[in-house]
Scaffold this active site. Structure first.
Site, mmCIF file in Angstrom:
data_model
loop_
_atom_site.group_PDB
_atom_site.id
_atom_site.type_symbol
_atom_site.label_atom_id
_atom_site.label_comp_id
_atom_site.label_asym_id
_atom_site.label_seq_id
_atom_site.Cartn_x
_atom_site.Cartn_y
_atom_site.Cartn_z
ATOM 1 C CE1 TYR A 51 -10.267 -3.834 8.082
ATOM 2 C CE2 TYR A 51 -10.221 -5.392 6.260
ATOM 3 C CZ TYR A 51 -9.698 -4.924 7.446
ATOM 4 O OH TYR A 51 -8.610 -5.538 8.020
ATOM 5 C CG PHE A 59 -7.453 3.771 3.893
ATOM 6 C CD1 PHE A 59 -8.031 2.616 4.402
ATOM 7 C CD2 PHE A 59 -7.476 4.918 4.671
ATOM 8 C CE1 PHE A 59 -8.627 2.616 5.648
ATOM 9 C CE2 PHE A 59 -8.074 4.926 5.917
ATOM 10 C CZ PHE A 59 -8.658 3.769 6.404
ATOM 11 C CB THR A 93 -2.435 1.076 12.391
ATOM 12 O OG1 THR A 93 -3.401 0.844 13.423
ATOM 13 C CG2 THR A 93 -3.055 0.768 11.039
ATOM 14 C CD GLU A 128 -13.646 -6.748 13.777
ATOM 15 O OE1 GLU A 128 -13.621 -5.575 13.379
ATOM 16 O OE2 GLU A 128 -12.646 -7.323 14.285
HETATM 17 P P1 CMP Z 1 -6.746 -2.760 10.259
HETATM 18 O O1 CMP Z 1 -6.412 -2.901 11.682
HETATM 19 O O2 CMP Z 1 -7.016 -3.998 9.477
HETATM 20 O O3 CMP Z 1 -8.008 -1.783 10.110
HETATM 21 C C1 CMP Z 1 -8.240 -1.001 8.978
HETATM 22 C C2 CMP Z 1 -7.089 -1.008 8.030
HETATM 23 O O4 CMP Z 1 -7.061 0.051 7.119
HETATM 24 C C3 CMP Z 1 -5.807 -0.857 8.807
HETATM 25 O O5 CMP Z 1 -5.539 -2.007 9.536
HETATM 26 C C4 CMP Z 1 -4.825 -0.524 7.706
HETATM 27 O O6 CMP Z 1 -4.314 -1.680 7.091
HETATM 28 C C5 CMP Z 1 -5.709 0.205 6.736
HETATM 29 N N1 CMP Z 1 -5.379 1.622 6.749
HETATM 30 C C6 CMP Z 1 -5.580 2.491 7.735
HETATM 31 N N2 CMP Z 1 -5.114 3.708 7.376
HETATM 32 C C7 CMP Z 1 -4.607 3.576 6.132
HETATM 33 C C8 CMP Z 1 -3.984 4.459 5.229
HETATM 34 N N3 CMP Z 1 -3.793 5.741 5.547
HETATM 35 N N4 CMP Z 1 -3.597 3.975 4.034
HETATM 36 C C9 CMP Z 1 -3.804 2.680 3.710
HETATM 37 N N5 CMP Z 1 -4.399 1.782 4.547
HETATM 38 C C10 CMP Z 1 -4.780 2.230 5.738
#
Ligand code: CMP
Length: 139
Positions: A51, A59, A93, A128
């Site tokens: 990430y 976050f 998301t 990835e």
């Molecule tokens: P993912 O698709 O795994 O890609 C990045 C991740 O960051 C996303 O899913 C969320 O789980 C996380 N994420 C994105 N925005 C936020 C937020 N505002 N607060 C907490 N987690 C976040």
């Protein structure tokens, strides 16, 4: 229509809840073939690297902590327009915004603990996929 591959992860919340099998079934029911799959637990360094694009976001620390709290399933899915098809099956998301019948609507509790991850482009999918799998694993 192009046949693509994408990287999919079932996150620690969904694995711990016993939903990994049901989620894999969703992929197969929507025309996404599983060409590789493994269960593993990410180290902190692995989660930070995976990430890295989010480093510096508010976050990020919470995301790394969550992604290392228990095992995940990583899988490579193949199908027509697999990157978008997989994202459609996952839903938005934030589960509050996810459409009925999507994985995040069914199994996620919050934007942070949101059950699954999917590559957002074919370019990132290649990166990835290589993070988890060797070419010889893709069957
Ligand atoms: P993912 O698709 O795994 O890609 C990045 C991740 O960051 C996303 O899913 C969320 O789980 C996380 N994420 C994105 N925005 C936020 C937020 N505002 N607060 C907490 N987690 C976040």
């Amino acid at each position: 229509m192009a046949i693509e591959r994408t990287l999919s992860m079932i996150k620690p919340d969904a694995v711990a809840a016993g939903n990994a099998g049901a989620i894999l079934q969703h992929f197969e029911d929507n025309g996404l073939r599983v060409v590789a799959c493994r269960k593993t637990q990410l180290t902190q360094a692995q989660a930070e690297a995976f990430y890295a694009v989010h480093a510096g976001r508010p976050f990020y620390g919470e995301l790394v902590e969550f992604m290392t709290e228990g095992p995940i399933f990583a899988q490579v899915l193949e199908g027509e327009n697999a990157v978008k098809a997989h994202r459609d099956v996952m839903g938005a998301t934030n589960p509050k915004d996810a459409a009925d019948g999507t994985i995040r609507k069914l199994y996620a509790e919050s934007i942070g603990r949101n059950a699954c991850h999917g590559s957002d482009s074919a370019e990132n999918a290649a990166i990835e996929i290589a993070f988890f799998f060797a070419a010889s694993d893709l069957l």
